[in-house]
Design a protein around this motif. Structure first.
Motif, PDB file in Angstrom:
ATOM      1  N   VAL A  38       0.868  -1.177   0.000  1.00  0.00           N
ATOM      2  CA  VAL A  38       0.000   0.000   0.000  1.00  0.00           C
ATOM      3  C   VAL A  38       0.904   1.225   0.000  1.00  0.00           C
ATOM      4  CG1 VAL A  38      -0.202   0.019   2.535  1.00  0.00           C
ATOM      5  CG2 VAL A  38      -1.963   1.130   1.136  1.00  0.00           C
ATOM      6  N   LEU A  39       0.453   2.284  -0.649  1.00  0.00           N
ATOM      7  CA  LEU A  39       1.225   3.517  -0.727  1.00  0.00           C
ATOM      8  C   LEU A  39       0.802   4.461   0.402  1.00  0.00           C
ATOM      9  CD1 LEU A  39       3.337   5.031  -2.514  1.00  0.00           C
ATOM     10  CD2 LEU A  39       1.387   6.166  -3.578  1.00  0.00           C
ATOM     11  N   LEU A  40       1.749   4.806   1.269  1.00  0.00           N
ATOM     12  CA  LEU A  40       1.511   5.779   2.330  1.00  0.00           C
ATOM     13  C   LEU A  40       2.248   7.067   1.994  1.00  0.00           C
ATOM     14  CD1 LEU A  40       1.921   3.677   5.623  1.00  0.00           C
ATOM     15  CD2 LEU A  40      -0.156   4.142   4.306  1.00  0.00           C
ATOM     16  N   ILE A  41       1.784   8.156   2.585  1.00  0.00           N
ATOM     17  CA  ILE A  41       2.444   9.452   2.403  1.00  0.00           C
ATOM     18  C   ILE A  41       2.789  10.014   3.771  1.00  0.00           C
ATOM     19  CG2 ILE A  41       1.351   9.995   0.199  1.00  0.00           C
ATOM     20  CD1 ILE A  41      -0.588  11.843   1.860  1.00  0.00           C
ATOM     21  N   GLN A  42       3.813  10.861   3.797  1.00  0.00           N
ATOM     22  CA  GLN A  42       4.163  11.519   5.046  1.00  0.00           C
ATOM     23  C   GLN A  42       3.022  12.416   5.486  1.00  0.00           C
ATOM     24  OE1 GLN A  42       7.976  13.329   4.120  1.00  0.00           O
ATOM     25  NE2 GLN A  42       8.834  12.244   5.871  1.00  0.00           N
ATOM     26  N   SER A  43       2.736  12.369   6.768  1.00  0.00           N
ATOM     27  CA  SER A  43       1.709  13.212   7.355  1.00  0.00           C
ATOM     28  C   SER A  43       2.185  14.655   7.392  1.00  0.00           C
ATOM     29  CB  SER A  43       1.430  12.720   8.779  1.00  0.00           C
ATOM     30  OG  SER A  43       0.621  13.629   9.477  1.00  0.00           O
ATOM     31  N   ALA A  44       1.226  15.562   7.491  1.00  0.00           N
ATOM     32  CA  ALA A  44       1.576  16.970   7.687  1.00  0.00           C
ATOM     33  C   ALA A  44       2.249  17.141   9.052  1.00  0.00           C
ATOM     34  CB  ALA A  44       0.335  17.844   7.588  1.00  0.00           C
ATOM     35  N   ARG A  45       1.968  16.216   9.971  1.00  0.00           N
ATOM     36  CA  ARG A  45       2.629  16.233  11.288  1.00  0.00           C
ATOM     37  C   ARG A  45       3.955  15.495  11.157  1.00  0.00           C
ATOM     38  NH1 ARG A  45      -2.665  14.626  12.581  1.00  0.00           N
ATOM     39  NH2 ARG A  45      -3.873  16.339  13.417  1.00  0.00           N
ATOM     40  N   PRO A  46       5.021  15.983  11.762  1.00  0.00           N
ATOM     41  CA  PRO A  46       6.344  15.362  11.630  1.00  0.00           C
ATOM     42  C   PRO A  46       6.367  13.893  12.046  1.00  0.00           C
ATOM     43  CG  PRO A  46       6.513  17.481  12.756  1.00  0.00           C
ATOM     44  CD  PRO A  46       5.049  17.174  12.615  1.00  0.00           C
ATOM     45  N   GLY A  47       7.043  13.091  11.231  1.00  0.00           N
ATOM     46  CA  GLY A  47       7.287  11.695  11.559  1.00  0.00           C
ATOM     47  C   GLY A  47       6.172  10.713  11.278  1.00  0.00           C
ATOM     48  N   LYS A  53      -5.819  11.692   1.732  1.00  0.00           N
ATOM     49  CA  LYS A  53      -7.218  12.021   2.004  1.00  0.00           C
ATOM     50  C   LYS A  53      -7.347  13.524   2.156  1.00  0.00           C
ATOM     51  CE  LYS A  53      -6.401  11.675   6.860  1.00  0.00           C
ATOM     52  NZ  LYS A  53      -5.555  12.830   6.612  1.00  0.00           N
ATOM     53  N   GLY A  54      -8.567  14.009   1.998  1.00  0.00           N
ATOM     54  CA  GLY A  54      -8.807  15.436   2.188  1.00  0.00           C
ATOM     55  C   GLY A  54     -10.258  15.762   1.914  1.00  0.00           C
ATOM     56  N   GLY A  55     -10.579  17.034   2.076  1.00  0.00           N
ATOM     57  CA  GLY A  55     -11.958  17.477   1.963  1.00  0.00           C
ATOM     58  C   GLY A  55     -12.566  17.288   0.583  1.00  0.00           C
ATOM     59  N   TRP A  56     -13.834  16.860   0.594  1.00  0.00           N
ATOM     60  CA  TRP A  56     -14.638  16.767  -0.631  1.00  0.00           C
ATOM     61  C   TRP A  56     -15.222  18.152  -0.835  1.00  0.00           C
ATOM     62  CZ3 TRP A  56     -19.751  13.455  -0.879  1.00  0.00           C
ATOM     63  CH2 TRP A  56     -20.343  13.600  -2.139  1.00  0.00           C
ATOM     64  N   GLU A  57     -14.929  18.760  -1.989  1.00  0.00           N
ATOM     65  CA  GLU A  57     -15.323  20.146  -2.225  1.00  0.00           C
ATOM     66  C   GLU A  57     -16.576  20.260  -3.094  1.00  0.00           C
ATOM     67  OE1 GLU A  57     -11.944  22.591  -3.166  1.00  0.00           O
ATOM     68  OE2 GLU A  57     -11.013  22.065  -1.259  1.00  0.00           O
ATOM     69  N   GLU A  70      -7.213  14.152  -4.293  1.00  0.00           N
ATOM     70  CA  GLU A  70      -6.321  14.120  -3.133  1.00  0.00           C
ATOM     71  C   GLU A  70      -5.128  13.194  -3.377  1.00  0.00           C
ATOM     72  OE1 GLU A  70      -6.141  15.976  -0.490  1.00  0.00           O
ATOM     73  OE2 GLU A  70      -8.018  17.051  -0.725  1.00  0.00           O
ATOM     74  N   ALA A  71      -5.362  12.046  -4.020  1.00  0.00           N
ATOM     75  CA  ALA A  71      -4.259  11.127  -4.338  1.00  0.00           C
ATOM     76  C   ALA A  71      -3.227  11.824  -5.221  1.00  0.00           C
ATOM     77  CB  ALA A  71      -4.795   9.872  -5.018  1.00  0.00           C
ATOM     78  N   TRP A  72      -3.708  12.630  -6.173  1.00  0.00           N
ATOM     79  CA  TRP A  72      -2.808  13.382  -7.038  1.00  0.00           C
ATOM     80  C   TRP A  72      -2.054  14.456  -6.257  1.00  0.00           C
ATOM     81  CZ3 TRP A  72       0.452  14.241 -10.544  1.00  0.00           C
ATOM     82  CH2 TRP A  72       0.783  15.535 -10.939  1.00  0.00           C
ATOM     83  N   GLU A  73      -2.785  15.285  -5.505  1.00  0.00           N
ATOM     84  CA  GLU A  73      -2.156  16.401  -4.801  1.00  0.00           C
ATOM     85  C   GLU A  73      -1.142  15.934  -3.758  1.00  0.00           C
ATOM     86  OE1 GLU A  73      -5.786  19.683  -5.030  1.00  0.00           O
ATOM     87  OE2 GLU A  73      -5.178  18.904  -3.082  1.00  0.00           O
ATOM     88  N   GLU A  74      -1.525  14.913  -2.972  1.00  0.00           N
ATOM     89  CA  GLU A  74      -0.693  14.514  -1.839  1.00  0.00           C
ATOM     90  C   GLU A  74       0.341  13.444  -2.172  1.00  0.00           C
ATOM     91  OE1 GLU A  74      -3.770  15.633   1.750  1.00  0.00           O
ATOM     92  OE2 GLU A  74      -3.339  13.522   1.412  1.00  0.00           O
ATOM     93  N   ALA A  75       0.028  12.540  -3.105  1.00  0.00           N
ATOM     94  CA  ALA A  75       0.924  11.417  -3.393  1.00  0.00           C
ATOM     95  C   ALA A  75       1.487  11.439  -4.809  1.00  0.00           C
ATOM     96  CB  ALA A  75       0.198  10.098  -3.156  1.00  0.00           C
ATOM     97  N   GLY A  76       0.964  12.294  -5.678  1.00  0.00           N
ATOM     98  CA  GLY A  76       1.468  12.357  -7.045  1.00  0.00           C
ATOM     99  C   GLY A  76       1.115  11.149  -7.884  1.00  0.00           C
ATOM    100  N   VAL A  77      -0.029  10.543  -7.564  1.00  0.00           N
ATOM    101  CA  VAL A  77      -0.437   9.371  -8.335  1.00  0.00           C
ATOM    102  C   VAL A  77      -1.733   9.636  -9.096  1.00  0.00           C
ATOM    103  CG1 VAL A  77       0.728   7.717  -6.824  1.00  0.00           C
ATOM    104  CG2 VAL A  77      -1.667   8.261  -6.401  1.00  0.00           C
ATOM    105  N   HIS A 124       7.045  18.698  -2.091  1.00  0.00           N
ATOM    106  CA  HIS A 124       8.047  19.273  -1.184  1.00  0.00           C
ATOM    107  C   HIS A 124       7.647  19.093   0.276  1.00  0.00           C
ATOM    108  CE1 HIS A 124      10.190  20.725  -4.605  1.00  0.00           C
ATOM    109  NE2 HIS A 124       9.122  21.364  -5.038  1.00  0.00           N
ATOM    110  N   LYS A 125       6.364  18.754   0.513  1.00  0.00           N
ATOM    111  CA  LYS A 125       5.869  18.551   1.877  1.00  0.00           C
ATOM    112  C   LYS A 125       5.766  17.072   2.238  1.00  0.00           C
ATOM    113  CE  LYS A 125       1.872  20.850   1.693  1.00  0.00           C
ATOM    114  NZ  LYS A 125       0.679  21.589   2.114  1.00  0.00           N
ATOM    115  N   ARG A 126       5.576  16.229   1.220  1.00  0.00           N
ATOM    116  CA  ARG A 126       5.256  14.827   1.490  1.00  0.00           C
ATOM    117  C   ARG A 126       6.087  13.873   0.648  1.00  0.00           C
ATOM    118  NH1 ARG A 126       0.195  14.728   4.151  1.00  0.00           N
ATOM    119  NH2 ARG A 126      -1.099  16.544   3.752  1.00  0.00           N
ATOM    120  N   LYS A 127       6.665  12.898   1.307  1.00  0.00           N
ATOM    121  CA  LYS A 127       7.298  11.765   0.618  1.00  0.00           C
ATOM    122  C   LYS A 127       6.220  10.687   0.509  1.00  0.00           C
ATOM    123  CE  LYS A 127      11.690  13.287   1.070  1.00  0.00           C
ATOM    124  NZ  LYS A 127      11.489  14.636   0.564  1.00  0.00           N
ATOM    125  N   ARG A 128       6.471   9.723  -0.363  1.00  0.00           N
ATOM    126  CA  ARG A 128       5.551   8.585  -0.480  1.00  0.00           C
ATOM    127  C   ARG A 128       6.378   7.311  -0.379  1.00  0.00           C
ATOM    128  NH1 ARG A 128       4.491  10.081  -6.795  1.00  0.00           N
ATOM    129  NH2 ARG A 128       6.534   9.408  -7.528  1.00  0.00           N
TER     130      ARG A 128
END
Length: 157
Positions: A38-47, A53-57, A70-77, A124-128
């Motif tokens: 499974v692909l995880l991303i770094q949280s906005a909180r350290p470590g 995931k994120g808000g449905w607009e 959200e998958a695109w914005e946060e994980a680049g997929v 620049h904020k999140r690794k995957r």
């Protein structure tokens, strides 16, 4: 999904809420083709590590559209929804819920990752990182809603 941009959405002015005031959040459980990772991303909180995931607009017709954005914005997929994993209630204590962090109703989708891009809005904020089920469980400890979504997926145990 609409054209992908290199700008992540910010703020909550276009956020959807349920009839009882819960913030509607859409997320993905991105599984590898053989369902071993499974692909995880770094949280906005350290470590920490989380699922994208994120808000449905308001301009997104479905939670499925929001989850893929959200998958695109946060994980680049770029992904395809395989299965609706259903709704998951907020599991935080009443003390943790506030005006700044209102109660949430999650909807998760299992997705196939069609493409991992080299550049994405939050790179620049999140690794995957691709991890096994056991590694994901360890990483998501303390996030029962994310563990619930993971356990609803077809990821191999």
């Amino acid at each position: 999904m609409a054209a992908r941009t290199m700008e992540a959405r910010t703020g909550r002015k276009n956020q959807r809420y349920s009839p009882v005031g819960e913030r509607l959040v859409a997320g993905v459980v991105p599984v590898s083709p053989d369902k071993s990772k499974v692909l995880l991303i770094q949280s906005a909180r350290p470590g920490g590590w989380v699922l994208p995931k994120g808000g449905w607009e308001l301009d997104e017709p479905t939670a499925h559209d929001a989850a893929c954005r959200e998958a695109w914005e946060e994980a680049g997929v770029v992904c395809t929804v395989i299965k609706d994993l259903g709704k998951i209630s907020d599991m935080r204590s009443p003390v943790q819920i506030s005006a700044k962090a209102p109660k949430v109703l999650y909807q998760f989708f299992e997705v196939r990752v069609d493409r991992e891009e080299n550049q994405w809005p939050e790179m620049h904020k999140r690794k995957r990182q691709w991890v096994t089920y056991a590694q994901a469980v360890a990483a998501l400890t303390g996030r029962p809603e994310l563990l619930d979504a993971l356990n609803r997926s077809s990821l191999k145990r």
